[in-house]
Scaffold this motif. Structure first.
Motif, PDB file in Angstrom:
ATOM      1  N   GLY A  37       0.762  -1.236   0.000  1.00  0.00           N
ATOM      2  CA  GLY A  37       0.000   0.000   0.000  1.00  0.00           C
ATOM      3  C   GLY A  37       0.789   1.281   0.000  1.00  0.00           C
ATOM      4  N   HIS A  38       2.128   1.208   0.019  1.00  0.00           N
ATOM      5  CA  HIS A  38       2.917   2.425  -0.050  1.00  0.00           C
ATOM      6  C   HIS A  38       3.095   2.857  -1.508  1.00  0.00           C
ATOM      7  N   THR A  39       3.283   4.139  -1.723  1.00  0.00           N
ATOM      8  CA  THR A  39       3.600   4.653  -3.047  1.00  0.00           C
ATOM      9  C   THR A  39       5.097   4.525  -3.266  1.00  0.00           C
ATOM     10  N   ALA A  40       5.489   3.861  -4.334  1.00  0.00           N
ATOM     11  CA  ALA A  40       6.912   3.609  -4.590  1.00  0.00           C
ATOM     12  C   ALA A  40       7.244   3.908  -6.041  1.00  0.00           C
ATOM     13  N   ARG A  41       8.415   4.483  -6.251  1.00  0.00           N
ATOM     14  CA  ARG A  41       8.931   4.763  -7.586  1.00  0.00           C
ATOM     15  C   ARG A  41      10.294   4.105  -7.713  1.00  0.00           C
ATOM     16  N   TRP A  42      10.520   3.454  -8.839  1.00  0.00           N
ATOM     17  CA  TRP A  42      11.823   2.836  -9.124  1.00  0.00           C
ATOM     18  C   TRP A  42      12.492   3.634 -10.232  1.00  0.00           C
ATOM     19  N   ILE A  43      13.712   4.100  -9.973  1.00  0.00           N
ATOM     20  CA  ILE A  43      14.475   4.876 -10.943  1.00  0.00           C
ATOM     21  C   ILE A  43      15.697   4.061 -11.342  1.00  0.00           C
ATOM     22  N   ALA A 115      12.685  13.902  -9.555  1.00  0.00           N
ATOM     23  CA  ALA A 115      12.157  12.539  -9.422  1.00  0.00           C
ATOM     24  C   ALA A 115      12.767  11.832  -8.222  1.00  0.00           C
ATOM     25  N   VAL A 116      14.068  12.044  -8.003  1.00  0.00           N
ATOM     26  CA  VAL A 116      14.773  11.363  -6.920  1.00  0.00           C
ATOM     27  C   VAL A 116      14.330  11.879  -5.552  1.00  0.00           C
ATOM     28  N   HIS A 117      14.049  13.175  -5.442  1.00  0.00           N
ATOM     29  CA  HIS A 117      13.769  13.786  -4.148  1.00  0.00           C
ATOM     30  C   HIS A 117      12.286  13.961  -3.863  1.00  0.00           C
ATOM     31  N   SER A 118      11.422  13.395  -4.689  1.00  0.00           N
ATOM     32  CA  SER A 118       9.989  13.638  -4.510  1.00  0.00           C
ATOM     33  C   SER A 118       9.360  12.787  -3.417  1.00  0.00           C
ATOM     34  N   ALA A 144      25.593  12.734  -0.904  1.00  0.00           N
ATOM     35  CA  ALA A 144      26.129  14.008  -0.401  1.00  0.00           C
ATOM     36  C   ALA A 144      25.056  14.690   0.445  1.00  0.00           C
ATOM     37  N   ARG A 145      25.460  15.199   1.600  1.00  0.00           N
ATOM     38  CA  ARG A 145      24.490  15.823   2.510  1.00  0.00           C
ATOM     39  C   ARG A 145      24.152  17.228   2.013  1.00  0.00           C
ATOM     40  N   ARG A 146      22.896  17.381   1.593  1.00  0.00           N
ATOM     41  CA  ARG A 146      22.412  18.662   1.093  1.00  0.00           C
ATOM     42  C   ARG A 146      21.054  18.968   1.713  1.00  0.00           C
ATOM     43  N   PRO A 147      20.780  20.232   1.997  1.00  0.00           N
ATOM     44  CA  PRO A 147      19.454  20.593   2.519  1.00  0.00           C
ATOM     45  C   PRO A 147      18.354  20.195   1.532  1.00  0.00           C
ATOM     46  N   GLY A 148      17.260  19.731   2.087  1.00  0.00           N
ATOM     47  CA  GLY A 148      16.092  19.454   1.268  1.00  0.00           C
ATOM     48  C   GLY A 148      15.976  18.043   0.734  1.00  0.00           C
ATOM     49  N   ARG A 149      17.003  17.219   0.920  1.00  0.00           N
ATOM     50  CA  ARG A 149      16.864  15.857   0.412  1.00  0.00           C
ATOM     51  C   ARG A 149      15.950  15.070   1.355  1.00  0.00           C
ATOM     52  N   PRO A 150      15.308  14.015   0.859  1.00  0.00           N
ATOM     53  CA  PRO A 150      14.504  13.180   1.758  1.00  0.00           C
ATOM     54  C   PRO A 150      15.397  12.349   2.672  1.00  0.00           C
ATOM     55  N   LEU A 151      14.786  11.672   3.625  1.00  0.00           N
ATOM     56  CA  LEU A 151      15.539  10.742   4.455  1.00  0.00           C
ATOM     57  C   LEU A 151      16.235   9.746   3.531  1.00  0.00           C
ATOM     58  N   LEU A 152      17.533   9.595   3.678  1.00  0.00           N
ATOM     59  CA  LEU A 152      18.294   8.752   2.771  1.00  0.00           C
ATOM     60  C   LEU A 152      18.623   7.427   3.441  1.00  0.00           C
ATOM     61  N   SER A 153      18.119   6.362   2.852  1.00  0.00           N
ATOM     62  CA  SER A 153      18.331   5.004   3.343  1.00  0.00           C
ATOM     63  C   SER A 153      19.343   4.308   2.445  1.00  0.00           C
ATOM     64  N   PHE A 154      20.317   3.630   3.060  1.00  0.00           N
ATOM     65  CA  PHE A 154      21.379   2.966   2.299  1.00  0.00           C
ATOM     66  C   PHE A 154      21.585   1.558   2.828  1.00  0.00           C
ATOM     67  N   ASP A 155      21.412   0.576   1.953  1.00  0.00           N
ATOM     68  CA  ASP A 155      21.693  -0.820   2.289  1.00  0.00           C
ATOM     69  C   ASP A 155      23.063  -1.156   1.707  1.00  0.00           C
ATOM     70  N   VAL A 156      24.014  -1.501   2.572  1.00  0.00           N
ATOM     71  CA  VAL A 156      25.395  -1.729   2.129  1.00  0.00           C
ATOM     72  C   VAL A 156      25.474  -2.808   1.054  1.00  0.00           C
ATOM     73  N   ASN A 157      24.808  -3.928   1.251  1.00  0.00           N
ATOM     74  CA  ASN A 157      24.709  -4.963   0.218  1.00  0.00           C
ATOM     75  C   ASN A 157      26.052  -5.260  -0.446  1.00  0.00           C
ATOM     76  N   HIS A 158      27.032  -5.611   0.356  1.00  0.00           N
ATOM     77  CA  HIS A 158      28.349  -5.934  -0.191  1.00  0.00           C
ATOM     78  C   HIS A 158      28.290  -7.251  -0.950  1.00  0.00           C
ATOM     79  N   ARG A 159      28.622  -7.213  -2.240  1.00  0.00           N
ATOM     80  CA  ARG A 159      28.672  -8.410  -3.072  1.00  0.00           C
ATOM     81  C   ARG A 159      30.088  -8.553  -3.615  1.00  0.00           C
ATOM     82  N   PRO A 160      30.906  -9.416  -3.015  1.00  0.00           N
ATOM     83  CA  PRO A 160      32.309  -9.539  -3.438  1.00  0.00           C
ATOM     84  C   PRO A 160      32.466  -9.810  -4.931  1.00  0.00           C
TER      85      PRO A 160
END
Length: 369
Positions: A37-43, A115-118, A144-160
């Motif tokens: 039920g969440h709104t999601a966009r894939w870029i 599109a990325v920050h919406s 890069a930390r900039r004013p106005g960006r949404p909460l940024l989530s990062f999954d490390v997902n290391h794949r050797p």
């Protein structure tokens, strides 16, 4: 990517046939969130080929907005083959065919910032950073930390297998330091960065407001910033002061394992869903575990997550009931059909008490420097 799953167990050299599916860390998260039920966009970027057609149709069918996925007429859609074995074992094989793919040609110059920050959350994966130097540059731009960006989530997902030079995976640590919310497995932090244990990972990553350390079958620990001007679960990026963190540990669920691939993406989606709903940290971890359990009990990368009401009810169980919970294949469908919680495929089980090495009880919060 298009994913090819083996129809039989065994080495890639011996498996005679495969079933086609879709895969990819970011698209998995987007599809899972949209299915609840969440709104999601894939870029992203895919080839102007049949595999690209299939990917776009399959992701859109999950309810994800794919209007910002570009088609590349010169490069193919990425694909990969894998065996049925658990990624953590020596029997697991993965063959990536992503060098020169459409996705590997993404650059910061192509970035559509609107599109990325919406959205309220921008979710990224370290897999993208490994695809090419251009992709790594794109990831540096996005983190890069900039004013106005949404909460940024990062999954490390290391794949050797995606990093030609193992030492290059250190770049993932720098990217993680630019995020507000980080997901990392203790095993991948050990392999990529030489860090041992949740506390060491927390000390190496003081910048994120929320740090989720996944500890495999034991559970997950979330380190949450509690003071400082930059602490947030959303909103604008601000300057950060020295702060303390609380650590919240929640044990994993008992599941009848079918395949482990995709569980990390499902955990991230469950945690992000609960974050969007502003649920407590302890509840967010439990939603992560529940959605991971959905992925662990199916053979493919992408599972149907539990319905929101059902997940909420299970996440509200007391500690003893949570530790007794035992989930098997079909448990999300059983819930959707209205069968009781102790029905076949979703049953109460027994197990020994689980906790972390310090002997703290599940969900206990402790302050850490």
């Amino acid at each position: 990517m298009v994913t090819f799953l083996p129809r039989l167990p065994g080495r890639l050299a011996d498996v005679p046939s495969f079933d086609r599916a879709i895969g990819g860390a970011e698209s998995n998260v987007a599809c899972t969130l949209a299915r609840t039920g969440h709104t999601a966009r894939w870029i992203s970027r895919v080839g102007a080929d049949g595999f690209g057609d299939h990917l776009l149709a399959a992701v859109a069918d999950c309810g994800v907005d794919v209007t910002h996925v570009r088609r590349d007429p010169l490069r193919p859609t990425g694909i990969y083959f894998r065996t049925a074995g658990d990624r953590a074992t020596d029997t697991h094989e993965v063959a990536y065919y992503r060098a020169g793919s459409a996705a590997s040609a993404m650059t910061a110059a192509d970035l559509d910032r609107n599109a990325v920050h919406s959205g309220r959350i921008l979710h990224l994966s370290g897999i993208t950073a490994a695809l090419s130097e251009d992709c790594l540059g794109l990831m540096h731009e996005l983190t890069a930390r900039r004013p106005g960006r949404p909460l940024l989530s990062f999954d490390v997902n290391h794949r050797p297998g995606l990093w030609r030079e193992p030492s290059r995976a250190q770049a993932l640590l720098e990217l993680a330091r630019g995020a507000d919310l980080v997901f990392v497995g203790d095993d991948e932090a050990r392999e990529a960065w030489g860090l041992h244990g949740a506390q060491a990972i927390s000390e190496a990553l003081p910048e994120p407001d929320l740090l989720v350390v996944k500890q495999g079958r034991r559970g997950a620990t979330v380190f949450r910033r509690t003071t400082g001007t930059g602490a947030r679960d959303g909103g604008a990026v601000g300057e950060r002061a020295d702060a303390t963190r609380t650590a919240t540990f929640v044990p994993s669920l008992n599941v009848d394992l079918v395949a482990a691939t995709g569980a990390g993406d499902a955990f991230a989606a469950g945690f992000l869903s609960a974050t969007l709903r502003a649920l407590p940290v302890r509840t967010r971890i439990r939603h992560g575990h529940l959605w991971a359990a959905a992925a662990l009990t199916v053979p493919g990368d992408l599972a149907t997550p539990p319905g929101r009401a059902h997940a909420d009810r299970l996440a509200d169980l007391d500690d003893a009931a949570w530790e007794r919970l035992h989930l098997g294949p079909g448990w999300t469908e059983a819930a959707a059909s209205g069968r009781r919680a102790d029905a076949s495929g979703h049953r109460a089980g027994t197990s020994g008490r689980r906790g972390d090495a310090s002997g703290r009880r599940a969900d206990e919060e402790v302050r850490t420097p």
